[in-house]
Motif scaffolding. Structure first.
Motif, short mmCIF file in Angstrom:
data_model
loop_
_atom_site.label_atom_id
_atom_site.label_comp_id
_atom_site.label_asym_id
_atom_site.label_seq_id
_atom_site.Cartn_x
_atom_site.Cartn_y
_atom_site.Cartn_z
N ALA A 58 -2.92 -3.97 -3.77
CA ALA A 58 -2.53 -2.61 -3.43
C ALA A 58 -2.95 -1.64 -4.53
CB ALA A 58 -1.02 -2.54 -3.21
N CYS A 59 -2.76 -2.03 -5.78
CA CYS A 59 -3.14 -1.20 -6.91
C CYS A 59 -4.65 -0.97 -6.91
CB CYS A 59 -2.70 -1.85 -8.21
SG CYS A 59 -3.31 -1.03 -9.70
N THR A 60 -5.40 -2.03 -6.76
CA THR A 60 -6.86 -1.94 -6.80
C THR A 60 -7.41 -1.16 -5.61
OG1 THR A 60 -7.03 -4.04 -8.00
CG2 THR A 60 -8.97 -3.31 -6.79
N THR A 61 -6.86 -1.41 -4.43
CA THR A 61 -7.31 -0.71 -3.23
C THR A 61 -7.08 0.80 -3.35
OG1 THR A 61 -6.84 -2.65 -1.86
CG2 THR A 61 -7.07 -0.55 -0.72
N ALA A 62 -5.88 1.18 -3.82
CA ALA A 62 -5.56 2.60 -3.97
C ALA A 62 -6.41 3.24 -5.07
CB ALA A 62 -4.07 2.77 -4.28
N SER A 63 -6.54 2.54 -6.19
CA SER A 63 -7.32 3.08 -7.31
C SER A 63 -8.77 3.30 -6.91
CB SER A 63 -7.25 2.12 -8.51
OG SER A 63 -5.92 1.94 -8.93
N THR A 64 -9.34 2.34 -6.22
CA THR A 64 -10.73 2.45 -5.78
C THR A 64 -10.91 3.62 -4.82
OG1 THR A 64 -11.03 0.05 -6.03
CG2 THR A 64 -12.63 1.22 -4.65
N LEU A 65 -9.97 3.76 -3.88
CA LEU A 65 -10.02 4.86 -2.92
C LEU A 65 -9.99 6.22 -3.62
CD1 LEU A 65 -9.88 5.51 0.20
CD2 LEU A 65 -7.41 5.72 -0.14
N LEU A 66 -9.23 6.28 -4.72
CA LEU A 66 -9.07 7.54 -5.46
C LEU A 66 -10.06 7.67 -6.62
CD1 LEU A 66 -5.18 7.57 -5.39
CD2 LEU A 66 -6.71 9.01 -4.06
N HIS A 67 -11.04 6.75 -6.67
CA HIS A 67 -12.11 6.80 -7.67
C HIS A 67 -11.57 6.69 -9.11
CE1 HIS A 67 -14.71 7.90 -4.36
NE2 HIS A 67 -13.93 8.92 -4.09
N SER B 202 0.82 -1.21 0.00
CA SER B 202 0.00 0.00 0.00
C SER B 202 0.85 1.26 0.00
CB SER B 202 -0.93 0.02 1.23
OG SER B 202 -2.05 -0.79 1.03
N ARG B 203 2.04 1.18 0.58
CA ARG B 203 2.91 2.36 0.63
C ARG B 203 3.46 2.69 -0.76
NH1 ARG B 203 4.44 4.00 5.73
NH2 ARG B 203 4.09 2.51 7.42
N GLY B 204 4.17 1.75 -1.36
CA GLY B 204 4.83 2.03 -2.62
C GLY B 204 3.87 2.16 -3.79
N ILE B 205 3.03 1.17 -3.97
CA ILE B 205 2.08 1.22 -5.10
C ILE B 205 1.02 2.27 -4.84
CG2 ILE B 205 0.28 -0.11 -6.27
CD1 ILE B 205 2.16 -2.51 -6.16
N GLY B 206 0.64 2.43 -3.58
CA GLY B 206 -0.30 3.50 -3.26
C GLY B 206 0.27 4.87 -3.61
N ASN B 207 1.57 5.05 -3.35
CA ASN B 207 2.23 6.31 -3.69
C ASN B 207 2.28 6.51 -5.20
OD1 ASN B 207 3.76 8.72 -2.84
ND2 ASN B 207 5.47 7.74 -3.89
N LEU B 208 2.56 5.45 -5.96
CA LEU B 208 2.59 5.55 -7.42
C LEU B 208 1.23 5.97 -7.96
CD1 LEU B 208 4.27 3.07 -9.89
CD2 LEU B 208 1.98 3.93 -10.32
N VAL B 209 0.19 5.32 -7.46
CA VAL B 209 -1.17 5.64 -7.92
C VAL B 209 -1.53 7.08 -7.55
CG1 VAL B 209 -3.62 5.08 -7.63
CG2 VAL B 209 -1.94 3.23 -7.89
N LEU B 210 -1.25 7.45 -6.30
CA LEU B 210 -1.57 8.81 -5.86
C LEU B 210 -0.82 9.85 -6.69
CD1 LEU B 210 -2.82 10.82 -3.85
CD2 LEU B 210 -0.88 10.38 -2.33
#
Length: 377
Positions: free
Chosen positions: A108-117, A75-83
């Motif tokens: 991680a990709c899907t969780t971050a993407s979903t959070l960011l719509h 969630s940290r690394g991939i979440g940062n890339l998505v953000l």
């Protein structure tokens, strides 16, 4: 009259760097929130483990990355890339994130993407278990496609047939990207803040090396002589010229997916012919070149554990801390449960060593029961 020194002592500089990094992290989160984007990762607990400290003969701390939104440190690394990708894009341009993964990176990709719509598509090998596909869909994936028998085949299909045809598409690699390393780096800054200083050692599991790169990058920046505005490249250059006591970083792999260990021995990247370990989340046939670069430092060490040791560590950790982790995470814990941490680094009773409990979704109560039965433990 009190005369103030012109140059503050090292501890004061470390404290200034800590505050600067904390402010930088807070600013990024604040920027994300004010732009309407929540942060895809959280600050996780750092707890001292009495059972593991007793076994190791030093103070063992657990960085509980299994509490991240996706269930792992990813969630940290991939979440940062998505953000970052969303922040860099015009508000009127939605992004579509593509991940070639059948596990924690996809979650991680899907969780971050979903959070960011944002939309996310995951391509998994045909060997991926139905339970994992359901987890990815439940996390909010727009689509999960099965193709090929390996991640390499799934990745090739994703790039040629999907990503190349989507002008809003963003490729999400599992570990080899600067934004991913920068996201992972925040873990060691959190540890430094929570602990009030740098630990004597940090132990993490190594697959492709993204987590290890982030840890080393962050430790460089936490050096007493590091300016708070220093870039990662400047940190690396300065770290090579410094002497003195450094935090030891220990990368652990299971036998059967030891691409990091083999690369260090060969002093060049090595590609494994296949993955034979049960710890499939560590199954990268070739590590990132930056991981090898760090791995050749004297303060970075590579060590191996067996599948049995990793699984036994998962079982004992569940008994000691009532937490389930997958074998890829068990590899780190096994270094203490097997009694071999002292073989990798010299330790005093008050020395502090952080184990990154990286988490992972490839575990269940049923799987744990099967491991117990198969191993007879």
């Amino acid at each position: 009259m009190t005369v103030m020194p012109l140059t503050p002592p090292a501890e004061s500089i470390l404290e200034l760097n800590r505050k600067a990094q904390h402010l930088q992290d807070h600013t990024l989160k604040q920027e994300a929130e004010t732009a309407g984007y929540p942060c895809p990762w959280i600050e996780t607990p750092l707890i001292e483990s009495a059972p593991l400290s007793k076994l190791a003969g030093c103070r063992i701390f657990l960085k509980m990355e299994n509490f991240q939104p996706s269930g792992s440190f990813k969630s940290r690394g991939i979440g940062n890339l998505v953000l970052r990708a969303v922040q860099r894009s015009p508000h009127s341009t939605p992004r579509h994130f593509f991940s070639p993964s059948g596990g924690n990176a996809a979650l991680a990709c899907t969780t971050a993407s979903t959070l960011l719509h944002q939309k996310s598509t995951v391509v998994v090998p045909t060997t991926t278990k139905p339970e994992m596909i359901q987890r990815i869909l439940l996390a909010g994936a727009s689509e999960v496609i099965q193709h090929g028998r390996t991640i390499a085949e799934a990745d090739s299909y994703l790039r040629t047939e999907l990503l190349s045809k989507d002008p809003c598409g963003v490729y999400v690699p599992p570990f080899d990207h600067r934004d991913i390393w920068d996201g992972a780096e925040r873990l060691i800054h959190e540890v430094h803040t929570q602990m009030g200083g740098r630990p004597e050692g940090v132990v993490c599991s190594v697959g492709g090396g993204g987590l290890l790169i982030g840890l080393c990058q962050g430790l460089d920046r936490l050096s007493p002589s590091a300016p708070s505005s220093e870039s990662p490249r400047e940190s690396e250059a300065r770290a090579k010229t410094e002497t003195g006591t450094k935090t030891q970083v220990i990368g652990v792999e299971t036998i059967g997916c030891e691409s990091f260990s083999k690369a260090i021995k060969a002093q060049q990247l090595v590609t494994l012919p296949n993955i034979t370990s049960i710890a499939t989340s560590l199954g990268c046939t070739t590590v990132a070149s930056k991981a090898l670069e760090y791995g050749l430092r004297s303060s970075v060490h590579s060590t191996l554990v067996s599948d049995r040791e990793a699984i036994e560590a998962c079982i004992r950790f569940a008994e000691d801390h009532k937490v389930l982790v997958e074998p890829a995470c068990g590899a780190t814990l096994a270094l203490v449960y097997s009694g071999r941490l002292s073989e990798v680094m010299q330790l005093g009773r008050e020395d502090r060593v952080v184990l990154v409990v990286c988490g992972g979704s490839n575990v269940s109560v049923e799987m744990m029961s099967e491991w117990r039965r198969d191993l007879g433990v």
